[in-house]
Design a protein around this motif. Structure first.
Motif, PDB file in Angstrom:
ATOM      1  N   ASP A  52      10.832   7.599  -5.560  1.00 48.94           N
ATOM      2  CA  ASP A  52      10.349   6.933  -4.254  1.00 48.94           C
ATOM      3  C   ASP A  52       9.349   5.662  -4.633  1.00 48.94           C
ATOM      4  OD1 ASP A  52      11.481   9.359  -3.317  1.00 48.94           O
ATOM      5  OD2 ASP A  52       9.554   9.669  -1.894  1.00 48.94           O
ATOM      6  N   PHE A  53       8.747   5.850  -5.841  1.00 51.61           N
ATOM      7  CA  PHE A  53       7.761   4.606  -5.900  1.00 51.61           C
ATOM      8  C   PHE A  53       8.543   3.434  -6.476  1.00 51.61           C
ATOM      9  CE2 PHE A  53       5.520   2.535  -9.584  1.00 51.61           C
ATOM     10  CZ  PHE A  53       4.449   1.873  -8.766  1.00 51.61           C
ATOM     11  N   GLY A  54       9.737   3.669  -7.286  1.00 51.95           N
ATOM     12  CA  GLY A  54      10.486   2.645  -7.659  1.00 51.95           C
ATOM     13  C   GLY A  54      11.293   1.901  -6.458  1.00 51.95           C
ATOM     14  N   ILE A  55      11.737   2.624  -5.491  1.00 54.21           N
ATOM     15  CA  ILE A  55      12.180   2.082  -4.478  1.00 54.21           C
ATOM     16  C   ILE A  55      11.355   1.224  -3.399  1.00 54.21           C
ATOM     17  CG2 ILE A  55      13.359   2.612  -2.129  1.00 54.21           C
ATOM     18  CD1 ILE A  55      14.996   5.020  -3.755  1.00 54.21           C
ATOM     19  N   ALA A  56      10.020   1.747  -3.260  1.00 52.74           N
ATOM     20  CA  ALA A  56       8.953   1.325  -2.511  1.00 52.74           C
ATOM     21  C   ALA A  56       8.889  -0.148  -3.013  1.00 52.74           C
ATOM     22  CB  ALA A  56       7.868   2.241  -2.180  1.00 52.74           C
TER      23      ALA A  56
ATOM     24  N   GLY B 209       0.707  -1.191  -0.064  1.00 56.07           N
ATOM     25  CA  GLY B 209       0.005  -0.132  -0.100  1.00 56.07           C
ATOM     26  C   GLY B 209       0.934   1.408   0.151  1.00 56.07           C
ATOM     27  N   MET B 210       1.958   1.133   0.578  1.00 53.15           N
ATOM     28  CA  MET B 210       2.833   2.404   0.722  1.00 53.15           C
ATOM     29  C   MET B 210       3.685   2.495  -0.545  1.00 53.15           C
ATOM     30  SD  MET B 210       4.572   1.662   4.478  1.00 53.15           S
ATOM     31  CE  MET B 210       6.000   2.693   3.938  1.00 53.15           C
ATOM     32  N   SER B 211       3.700   1.754  -1.214  1.00 55.78           N
ATOM     33  CA  SER B 211       4.333   1.788  -2.762  1.00 55.78           C
ATOM     34  C   SER B 211       3.605   2.783  -3.616  1.00 55.78           C
ATOM     35  CB  SER B 211       4.641   0.526  -3.439  1.00 55.78           C
ATOM     36  OG  SER B 211       3.518  -0.069  -3.708  1.00 55.78           O
ATOM     37  N   ALA B 212       2.133   2.633  -3.587  1.00 54.41           N
ATOM     38  CA  ALA B 212       1.275   3.339  -4.309  1.00 54.41           C
ATOM     39  C   ALA B 212       1.119   4.790  -3.629  1.00 54.41           C
ATOM     40  CB  ALA B 212      -0.287   2.809  -4.058  1.00 54.41           C
ATOM     41  N   TRP B 213       1.165   4.935  -2.224  1.00 55.83           N
ATOM     42  CA  TRP B 213       0.849   5.953  -1.557  1.00 55.83           C
ATOM     43  C   TRP B 213       1.889   7.156  -1.722  1.00 55.83           C
ATOM     44  CZ3 TRP B 213      -2.554   9.085   0.317  1.00 55.83           C
ATOM     45  CH2 TRP B 213      -2.299  10.131   1.132  1.00 55.83           C
ATOM     46  N   SER B 214       3.367   6.456  -1.707  1.00 52.19           N
ATOM     47  CA  SER B 214       4.275   7.346  -1.826  1.00 52.19           C
ATOM     48  C   SER B 214       4.621   8.188  -2.929  1.00 52.19           C
ATOM     49  CB  SER B 214       5.774   6.420  -1.731  1.00 52.19           C
ATOM     50  OG  SER B 214       5.960   5.604  -2.957  1.00 52.19           O
ATOM     51  N   TYR B 215       4.130   7.436  -4.256  1.00 57.42           N
ATOM     52  CA  TYR B 215       4.220   8.342  -5.462  1.00 57.42           C
ATOM     53  C   TYR B 215       3.040   9.383  -5.462  1.00 57.42           C
ATOM     54  CZ  TYR B 215       3.695   9.403 -10.335  1.00 57.42           C
ATOM     55  OH  TYR B 215       3.624  10.055 -11.384  1.00 57.42           O
ATOM     56  N   PHE B 216       2.036   8.794  -5.032  1.00 55.26           N
ATOM     57  CA  PHE B 216       0.809   9.976  -4.700  1.00 55.26           C
ATOM     58  C   PHE B 216       1.257  11.250  -3.844  1.00 55.26           C
ATOM     59  CE2 PHE B 216      -2.793  11.384  -2.266  1.00 55.26           C
ATOM     60  CZ  PHE B 216      -3.540  12.210  -3.240  1.00 55.26           C
ATOM     61  N   ALA B 217       1.703  10.894  -2.644  1.00 62.46           N
ATOM     62  CA  ALA B 217       2.088  11.812  -1.790  1.00 62.46           C
ATOM     63  C   ALA B 217       2.972  13.019  -2.343  1.00 62.46           C
ATOM     64  CB  ALA B 217       2.273  11.111  -0.089  1.00 62.46           C
ATOM     65  N   PHE B 218       3.938  12.305  -2.742  1.00 66.91           N
ATOM     66  CA  PHE B 218       5.203  13.200  -3.288  1.00 66.91           C
ATOM     67  C   PHE B 218       4.726  14.247  -4.447  1.00 66.91           C
ATOM     68  CE2 PHE B 218       8.624  14.415  -5.949  1.00 66.91           C
ATOM     69  CZ  PHE B 218       9.441  14.600  -5.200  1.00 66.91           C
ATOM     70  N   VAL B 219       3.951  13.661  -5.420  1.00 71.53           N
ATOM     71  CA  VAL B 219       3.205  14.496  -6.376  1.00 71.53           C
ATOM     72  C   VAL B 219       2.461  15.680  -5.869  1.00 71.53           C
ATOM     73  CG1 VAL B 219       1.789  14.662  -8.539  1.00 71.53           C
ATOM     74  CG2 VAL B 219       3.591  12.899  -8.311  1.00 71.53           C
ATOM     75  N   MET B 220       1.627  15.040  -4.825  1.00 71.75           N
ATOM     76  CA  MET B 220       0.703  16.163  -4.370  1.00 71.75           C
ATOM     77  C   MET B 220       1.260  17.212  -3.381  1.00 71.75           C
ATOM     78  SD  MET B 220      -2.843  15.414  -1.984  1.00 71.75           S
ATOM     79  CE  MET B 220      -2.244  15.581  -0.120  1.00 71.75           C
TER      80      MET B 220
END
Length: 270
Positions: free
Chosen positions: A129-133, A83-94
């Motif tokens: 961030d997304f790739g690392i997660a 779940g964090m892999s999806a959230w990390s991308y969204f949170a950074f862009v936002m």
């Protein structure tokens, strides 16, 4: 001496050709942000690993050990990290897109270019961030001996939905922040609130049926459930997820429309 005036092709329509013509600026801005992010730091890129690891540790101790959230046959660290892999991308862009126009105000005042390039460039940096997660998730898949199933082939669809939602929210915030500077202070709060309002640390199945419609008004609810289905072969997103997926497109296209509406007056407002 002749005077040359540069105007955009349309103030309300998305000009894909113009965006493509400025692709070099897009890459330059993304590369600059990536370098600035880790410049003069002792650990450098290692921070991108330590941040999700620390969040995962807290989730595991609180939700996995203390509260003992039921994640079925999926080990809690793998469940949360997916779940964090999806959230990390969204949170950074936002977080980054929200103040991106304000941060580039000197450049906007001096030269013309499609302003949409600025928030779009943040979406590229977020792939770090997304790739690392995601890589950490794959490592845990092998560690816990969780098999890959055919549902993995649907994974790119949920990645695309995540990108569109992140961009939609980021574009909206970058436009609104120009007129209402309060959003600079609201965005970090929204990131923190969204982390717990989305099924990152717990499954969406825990939400009572009477609140499901309200819960899935948060598009990340359907997206995160989709990530887990594709990677971990958990139950597929239910009918309520259609609400989340539909809102992704509404937010994305309405964000583009409002951004183009604001584009001509951006230099004056900032």
């Amino acid at each position: 001496m002749s005077k040359t005036t540069i105007t955009s092709a349309s103030s309300r329509k998305l000009n894909l050709k113009e965006l493509f013509d400025y692709r070099d600026l897009f890459w330059v801005l993304a590369y600059r942000d990536l370098r600035v992010r880790y410049a003069q730091t002792f650990l450098g890129l290692l921070w991108a690993i330590l941040q999700p690891l620390s969040t995962l540790l807290i989730f595991t101790l609180i939700f996995g050990r203390a509260i003992k959230v039921d994640t079925g046959n999926i080990p809690y660290p793998l469940f949360a990290l997916c779940g964090m892999s999806a959230w990390s991308y969204f949170a950074f862009v936002m977080n980054q897109s929200g103040t991106s126009i304000i941060g580039a105000q000197e450049m906007i005042k001096k030269i013309y270019f499609p302003r949409l390039v600025i928030p779009l460039s943040k979406s590229l940096v977020a792939f770090v961030d997304f790739g690392i997660a995601l890589a950490m998730t794959i490592v845990l898949l092998f560690y816990y001996n969780i098999p890959i199933t055919p549902s993995i082939f649907i994974f790119p669809v949920f990645v695309l939905l995540n990108i569109l939602f992140a961009l939609g929210v980021g574009i909206w915030l970058s436009s609104l922040t120009i007129r209402y500077r309060d959003f600079q202070h609201i965005v970090p709060f929204l990131v923190q609130l969204g982390l717990y309002a989305s099924p990152i640390a717990y499954p969406a199945a825990l939400i009572p049926e009477k609140y499901k419609v309200l819960y899935y008004l948060n598009p990340m609810s359907g997206i995160v459930e989709g990530f887990r289905w594709a990677i971990l072969n958990t139950p597929p997103p239910g009918v309520y997820s259609l609400i989340s997926f539909g809102l992704v497109f509404i937010i994305f296209f309405s964000g583009l429309w409002y951004f183009k509406k604001m584009e001509r007056t951006m230099a004056d407002l900032i």
